[in-house]
Design a protein around this motif. Structure first.
Motif, PDB file in Angstrom:
ATOM      1  N   SER A 247       0.851  -1.190   0.000  1.00 43.25           N
ATOM      2  CA  SER A 247       0.000   0.000   0.000  1.00 43.25           C
ATOM      3  C   SER A 247       0.881   1.232   0.000  1.00 43.25           C
ATOM      4  N   PRO A 248       0.844   2.037  -1.064  1.00 46.91           N
ATOM      5  CA  PRO A 248       1.642   3.271  -1.084  1.00 46.91           C
ATOM      6  C   PRO A 248       1.203   4.218   0.028  1.00 46.91           C
ATOM      7  N   PRO A 249       2.107   5.056   0.508  1.00 49.66           N
ATOM      8  CA  PRO A 249       1.770   5.985   1.600  1.00 49.66           C
ATOM      9  C   PRO A 249       0.604   6.904   1.267  1.00 49.66           C
ATOM     10  N   GLU A 250       0.457   7.253  -0.023  1.00 53.57           N
ATOM     11  CA  GLU A 250      -0.575   8.231  -0.369  1.00 53.57           C
ATOM     12  C   GLU A 250      -1.987   7.663  -0.252  1.00 53.57           C
ATOM     13  N   VAL A 251      -2.150   6.329  -0.061  1.00 55.51           N
ATOM     14  CA  VAL A 251      -3.501   5.782   0.027  1.00 55.51           C
ATOM     15  C   VAL A 251      -4.062   5.878   1.432  1.00 55.51           C
ATOM     16  N   ASP A 252      -3.294   6.366   2.386  1.00 59.22           N
ATOM     17  CA  ASP A 252      -3.789   6.449   3.757  1.00 59.22           C
ATOM     18  C   ASP A 252      -5.041   7.301   3.860  1.00 59.22           C
ATOM     19  N   ALA A 253      -5.150   8.272   2.979  1.00 60.84           N
ATOM     20  CA  ALA A 253      -6.305   9.155   3.050  1.00 60.84           C
ATOM     21  C   ALA A 253      -7.544   8.533   2.403  1.00 60.84           C
ATOM     22  N   LYS A 254      -7.363   7.425   1.701  1.00 63.99           N
ATOM     23  CA  LYS A 254      -8.496   6.798   1.038  1.00 63.99           C
ATOM     24  C   LYS A 254      -9.334   6.030   2.068  1.00 63.99           C
ATOM     25  N   PRO A 255     -10.668   6.134   1.979  1.00 65.34           N
ATOM     26  CA  PRO A 255     -11.505   5.493   2.991  1.00 65.34           C
ATOM     27  C   PRO A 255     -11.596   3.979   2.851  1.00 65.34           C
ATOM     28  N   SER A 256     -11.411   3.449   1.647  1.00 67.35           N
ATOM     29  CA  SER A 256     -11.569   2.005   1.458  1.00 67.35           C
ATOM     30  C   SER A 256     -10.831   1.579   0.199  1.00 67.35           C
ATOM     31  N   SER A 257     -10.727   0.265   0.039  1.00 66.56           N
ATOM     32  CA  SER A 257     -10.088  -0.281  -1.152  1.00 66.56           C
ATOM     33  C   SER A 257     -10.791  -1.587  -1.506  1.00 66.56           C
ATOM     34  N   SER A 258     -10.495  -2.114  -2.703  1.00 70.78           N
ATOM     35  CA  SER A 258     -11.176  -3.327  -3.148  1.00 70.78           C
ATOM     36  C   SER A 258     -10.288  -4.101  -4.109  1.00 70.78           C
ATOM     37  N   ILE A 259     -10.679  -5.350  -4.304  1.00 70.93           N
ATOM     38  CA  ILE A 259     -10.079  -6.200  -5.322  1.00 70.93           C
ATOM     39  C   ILE A 259     -11.173  -6.575  -6.303  1.00 70.93           C
ATOM     40  N   THR A 260     -10.868  -6.489  -7.590  1.00 70.34           N
ATOM     41  CA  THR A 260     -11.838  -6.827  -8.627  1.00 70.34           C
ATOM     42  C   THR A 260     -11.368  -8.071  -9.377  1.00 70.34           C
ATOM     43  N   VAL A 261     -12.243  -9.059  -9.470  1.00 67.94           N
ATOM     44  CA  VAL A 261     -11.987 -10.276 -10.236  1.00 67.94           C
ATOM     45  C   VAL A 261     -12.792 -10.188 -11.520  1.00 67.94           C
ATOM     46  N   GLY A 262     -12.107 -10.249 -12.651  1.00 67.04           N
ATOM     47  CA  GLY A 262     -12.776 -10.185 -13.947  1.00 67.04           C
ATOM     48  C   GLY A 262     -12.567 -11.461 -14.726  1.00 67.04           C
ATOM     49  N   LEU A 263     -13.625 -12.221 -14.960  1.00 69.99           N
ATOM     50  CA  LEU A 263     -13.520 -13.455 -15.739  1.00 69.99           C
ATOM     51  C   LEU A 263     -13.291 -13.115 -17.211  1.00 69.99           C
ATOM     52  N   ASP A 264     -12.350 -13.822 -17.825  1.00 68.61           N
ATOM     53  CA  ASP A 264     -12.016 -13.589 -19.224  1.00 68.61           C
ATOM     54  C   ASP A 264     -13.119 -14.148 -20.118  1.00 68.61           C
ATOM     55  N   PRO A 265     -13.723 -13.331 -20.974  1.00 71.85           N
ATOM     56  CA  PRO A 265     -14.854 -13.793 -21.807  1.00 71.85           C
ATOM     57  C   PRO A 265     -14.435 -14.601 -23.022  1.00 71.85           C
ATOM     58  N   GLU A 266     -13.152 -14.830 -23.225  1.00 75.88           N
ATOM     59  CA  GLU A 266     -12.690 -15.475 -24.454  1.00 75.88           C
ATOM     60  C   GLU A 266     -13.301 -16.856 -24.644  1.00 75.88           C
ATOM     61  N   CYS A 267     -13.550 -17.573 -23.538  1.00 79.31           N
ATOM     62  CA  CYS A 267     -14.111 -18.923 -23.638  1.00 79.31           C
ATOM     63  C   CYS A 267     -15.636 -18.925 -23.609  1.00 79.31           C
ATOM     64  N   PHE A 268     -16.247 -17.765 -23.444  1.00 78.82           N
ATOM     65  CA  PHE A 268     -17.708 -17.701 -23.373  1.00 78.82           C
ATOM     66  C   PHE A 268     -18.263 -17.506 -24.778  1.00 78.82           C
ATOM     67  N   LYS A 269     -18.786 -18.563 -25.348  1.00 80.84           N
ATOM     68  CA  LYS A 269     -19.260 -18.496 -26.729  1.00 80.84           C
ATOM     69  C   LYS A 269     -20.721 -18.076 -26.832  1.00 80.84           C
ATOM     70  N   TYR A 270     -21.382 -17.899 -25.705  1.00 80.62           N
ATOM     71  CA  TYR A 270     -22.737 -17.380 -25.691  1.00 80.62           C
ATOM     72  C   TYR A 270     -22.956 -16.713 -24.337  1.00 80.62           C
ATOM     73  N   PRO A 271     -23.908 -15.812 -24.220  1.00 77.72           N
ATOM     74  CA  PRO A 271     -24.099 -15.102 -22.948  1.00 77.72           C
ATOM     75  C   PRO A 271     -24.833 -15.950 -21.921  1.00 77.72           C
ATOM     76  N   ASN A 272     -24.497 -15.748 -20.661  1.00 75.36           N
ATOM     77  CA  ASN A 272     -25.238 -16.334 -19.548  1.00 75.36           C
ATOM     78  C   ASN A 272     -25.726 -15.179 -18.675  1.00 75.36           C
ATOM     79  N   PRO A 273     -27.010 -14.814 -18.771  1.00 76.53           N
ATOM     80  CA  PRO A 273     -27.512 -13.657 -18.011  1.00 76.53           C
ATOM     81  C   PRO A 273     -27.366 -13.810 -16.504  1.00 76.53           C
ATOM     82  N   ALA A 274     -27.194 -15.039 -16.027  1.00 76.08           N
ATOM     83  CA  ALA A 274     -27.052 -15.246 -14.579  1.00 76.08           C
ATOM     84  C   ALA A 274     -25.673 -14.853 -14.079  1.00 76.08           C
ATOM     85  N   LEU A 275     -24.693 -14.764 -14.972  1.00 78.66           N
ATOM     86  CA  LEU A 275     -23.305 -14.534 -14.569  1.00 78.66           C
ATOM     87  C   LEU A 275     -22.971 -13.051 -14.531  1.00 78.66           C
TER      88      LEU A 275
END
Length: 633
Positions: free
Chosen positions: A382-410
C-alpha cells in the motif's frame, strides 16, 4: 498446516430428500387455449413460447437427451431455512505460516483425509459440494522442500470413485494421482495412501484437485504451498527486509468460476450434438469457497434454490501498514481471470512456482490473465498516499474469451472490499489500472541458465474439438487422430505394446534428454495445457490473424509469426534457434490461443508416464489428453 475448523455437516436425510424432490417435481411449458379469440392473442402467445424456448436452449438444461433440450430445468428443491453460511464452521481466510516451516529440517507429515459431500450454499445457491475432512475447499497443505508427505485418502462417498492429483509437483510417477494412468480410482469405502517426497529444488504455490471424472468442478480441490527453506542464521527468514522478498504476511487465494448445476449434468449437456461444441458458461465465481450471487439474476429457464444474504468478505481484509505475499490459484473449470486492486500496488515474483525477472514497470495494480491450473505470487504493498483513502477493493474479472454465448445469470466482473474503513459496504471499481501481462514476463536469469539452444528431440501435435459423424456429432477432444479414454488398468502397470489406440503418446528414450513439443491449436477457442511431472520453457506462442498459424519444424523453414526483424527472435539470426531464449518462461501450464501454436522445451528427466492435457475440465473429460512416456522403453 492451515488451521481450519470443521464445517458443520447437515444431516444425511437432506441429501435423500433432495434427490426425491428433484425426481418427483416436474415442470412443463404452459399450454394456452386451443383457439384464440383474436390474432393479437395468438401473436402474444407465440412470442412468449419462443422466448421461453430460446432461454431454455441457451442456458444449459444439462440433460443428455437432445429432445429435452427445449424444456426448462427441473427446479432444485432443498431446505427452505438453510443458512447461507455459519461463521463458526468455516474459515475462508487462508493465512499461511512460513515461520513454522522455513527454518526446520525436513520431516514426515502424516495426514488423514476423508472425502464426503454435503449440500452447501457457497454463493447463496444450494449445491452438492465435495468436502475433505468436512471442509470446502479442502485443508491447505503447508510444507517445505524435502518434506515427506503420507496422505491417507478415504473415499467416504456412496457411489463415486476418486483420485487426487498434486498439480505442479515433480513427484514419483506412481503418486501422481491420474486415474487410468498412474493408479486405479479409489472406489467408495476404500482407501489409498499417497506417499511422496517434495523435491528439494521445488518451492512455491501449487494445489491439489480431483483427477477422475469432473469432481473438481464440484469442489474437490485445495491449496498446496511449499515454503523455500531459509538459513537459521536469518533473523526472520522470508519475512525479513534483507531476505529474497520483503513482506510480513502470506495469504492464499483460491479463485475460480463456479457452476450451480452438478458437474456431471453440465458435462452431459456439453457432450451432445445439440451443444455444437459450445462450452457451458459458468454461473458465478468463488474466492476460497465463498461467492456472492444475486438471486434476481437467475434465469427462469434454470431456476435455483437461492437465498440472498449479505456475505461477509472480511477474510480478504489487508492491513495497509503490512506488506503481503499473495499466492493465487485459478481453480476454475473454464475461464481465466484478471485481478485488479483499487489502490494497492503489486510486484509479481513467481508464476507456477518459478521466480520471474524483476519487474521494471512501476505502479502496477492489475495482473492477468491467469488461466485454469495456473498460479501467480505477488507482493501487495500500500503506497503511503492511500492512507487518506476510505476504502479499497479487489476486482476479479472473468475472461470472456471462452464464453461463446451469454449467460444472463453470470456477473463476470465482481469487486470485493479488502480494506474497508468507512461504513459504505459497496466496493468501488479501481480508480486507475496499470496492468502486467503474464504471458510477457520472462523467468529469472537463474532459471534460464539451464535452457539449451537446441533440443535433442522434437514432436509435433495437433489438437482440436472434433464433431464427427462417427461420434454422432458429439464434441470430442482430439490429439492428432486420438481421443483419450481412461484405461481400466493403470498404464504404468502395462507394457507399452498393450496400450490401447486411445492412449496417444510419444516416448523420450532411456536417458534424460531435451524435448521440443510443438502444440498446434486448430480450434476456434483457446486451450490451457498442463504437463504432469515437469515444467517446460515456453519459447514462443503465436496466434494467426488470418487462417491458421500452425507450425511444423520438419516442414516449415521458419515459425509463423517470427520474422528475422522481429523482437521475438534471437539477436543472432543465424544461430541454431529462431527463438529469443532470454525471454522464455518456465511454467507447467500454458495458454495456447485459437488458431495458434506454442513451442515448449522441457528436460525429460522424471521417469514415468505423464499426462499432457487441456485444463478446461470439459475438454479433458471429452478426451483432450495424451501421454509423455519418459525414459520408458
Amino acid at each position: 498446516m492451515e488451521r481450519q475448523s470443521s464445517r458443520r455437516r447437515r444431516s444425511g436425510p437432506l441429501a435423500k430428500s433432495q434427490k426425491q424432490d428433484t425426481e418427483n417435481h416436474e415442470e412443463t411449458i404452459p399450454h394456452g387455449p386451443q383457439k384464440s379469440s383474436s390474432f393479437q392473442g395468438v401473436v402474444i402467445y407465440s412470442l412468449v413460447v419462443c422466448v421461453w424456448i430460446i432461454l431454455a436452449y441457451f442456458h444449459q438444461n444439462n440433460t443428455p437427451d437432445p429432445l429435452q433440450s427445449l424444456l426448462p430445468f427441473p427446479r432444485i428443491q432443498g431446505k427452505k431455512n438453510t443458512t447461507l453460511r455459519d461463521p463458526d464452521s468455516v474459515r475462508p481466510r487462508i493465512e499461511l505460516h512460513p515461520e513454522d516451516h522455513v527454518y526446520r529440517e525436513p520431516v514426515t507429515q502424516r495426514l488423514g483425509w476423508r472425502v464426503t459431500s454435503d449440500y452447501l450454499r457457497p454463493d447463496g445457491v444450494l449445491k452438492r459440494v465435495y468436502l475433505v475432512n468436512g471442509l470446502f475447499p479442502g485443508p491447505t497443505i503447508e510444507t517445505r522442500s524435502g518434506d515427506i508427505l503420507v496422505i491417507s485418502v478415504t473415499n467416504a462417498l456412496e457411489t463415486e470413485s476418486i483420485t487426487i492429483h498434486w498439480h505442479g509437483l515433480h513427484i514419483q510417477n506412481s503418486m501422481d494421482g491420474t486415474s487410468g494412468v498412474t493408479q486405479s480410482v479409489i472406489p467408495p469405502g476404500d482407501e489409498f495412501v499417497y506417499n511422496f517426497t517434495i523435491p528439494m529444488d521445488q518451492s512455491g504455490t501449487f494445489w491439489y484437485h480431483a483427477h477422475s471424472g469432473v469432481h473438481r468442478a464440484d469442489g474437490l480441490y485445495g491449496g498446496f504451498v511449499v515454503h523455500e527453506p531459509a538459513p537459521k542464521s536469518t533473523v526472520r527468514g522470508l519475512l525479513s527486509k534483507e531476505a529474497k522478498y520483503a513482506y510480513e504476511k502470506e495469504l492464499l487465494l483460491l479463485i475460480g468460476d463456479w457452476y450451480h448445476r452438478p458437474a456431471d449434468q453440465v458435462l452431459a449437456w456439453y457432450m451432445r450434438a445439440a451443444s455444437d461444441g459450445n462450452e457451458p458458461v459458468s454461473d458465478s465465481l468463488l474466492i476460497n469457497g465463498v461467492g456472492s450471487f444475486d438471486c434476481n439474476m437467475a434465469v427462469p429457464a434454470r431456476p435455483v434454490d437461492c437465498e440472498q444474504s449479505q456475505v461477509d468478505f472480511s477474510f480478504l481484509n489487508v492491513n495497509r501498514n503490512v506488506d503481503y505475499r499473495i499466492r493465487v490459484v485459478n481453480t476454475g473449470s473454464l475461464a481465466g481471470f484478471t485481478l485488479t486492486f483499487e489502490h494497492e500496488k503489486l510486484e509479481l515474483i513467481q508464476l507456477d512456482g518459478i521466480d520471474v525477472e524483476p519487474q521494471r514497470q512501476k505502479n502496477v495494480n492489475s495482473a492477468g490473465i491467469l488461466y485454469p491450473g495456473q498460479r501467480m505470487d505477488f507482493i501487495l504493498r500500500s503506497p503511503p498516499e492511500v492512507d487518506a483513502k476510505p476504502s479499497s477493493s479487489i476486482t476479479v474479472g472473468l475472461d470472456p474469451e471462452c464464453f461463446k454465448y451469454p449467460n444472463p445469470a453470470l456477473n463476470p466482473e465482481q469487486s470485493f472490499p479488502i480494506n474497508k474503513i468507512s461504513k459504505d459496504n459497496r466496493a468501488a471499481k479501481p480508480s486507475w489500472v496499470n496492468s502486467i501481462s503474464l504471458d510477457q514476463v520472462a523467468s529469472s536469469s537463474s532459471n534460464l541458465a539451464a535452457l539449451p539452444a537446441k533440443a535433442d528431440q522434437a514432436h509435433v501435435i495437433y489438437t482440436k474439438i472434433q464433431k464427427l459423424s462417427i461420434n454422432e456429432y458429439i464434441p470430442y477432444g482430439f490429439f492428432n487422430q486420438s481421443s483419450w479414454k481412461p484405461s481400466d488398468i493403470p498404464l504404468i502397470d502395462l507394457p507399452k505394446e498393450k496400450w490401447g489406440k486411445d492412449q496417444f503418446s510419444f516416448s523420450t528414450g532411456p536417458e534424460p534428454i531435451w524435448v521440443d513439443l510443438v502444440v498446434n491449436n486448430l480450434d476456434e477457442g483457446p486451450h490451457p495445457f498442463h504437463l504432469h511431472g515437469h515444467h517446460f520453457y515456453i519459447l514462443t506462442v503465436h496466434q494467426a490473424s488470418i487462417g491458421w498459424g500452425s507450425y511444423n519444424p520438419f516442414r516449415d523453414p521458419y515459425p509463423p509469426g517470427l520474422m528475422s526483424n522481429s523482437k521475438e527472435v534471437s539477436s543472432d539470426f543465424n544461430s541454431e534457434t529462431p527463438y529469443n531464449l532470454s525471454r522464455a518462461i518456465l511454467r507447467d501450464t500454458v495458454q495456447i490461443p485459437s488458431r495458434g501454436y506454442a513451442v515448449l522445451r522441457f528436460r525429460a528427466d522424471n521417469p514415468g508416464v505423464w499426462m499432457f492435457h487441456c485444463h478446461i475440465l470439459w475438454h479433458l473429460a471429452s478426451g483432450m489428453a495424451m501421454l509423455v512416456n519418459v525414459m520408458r522403453v
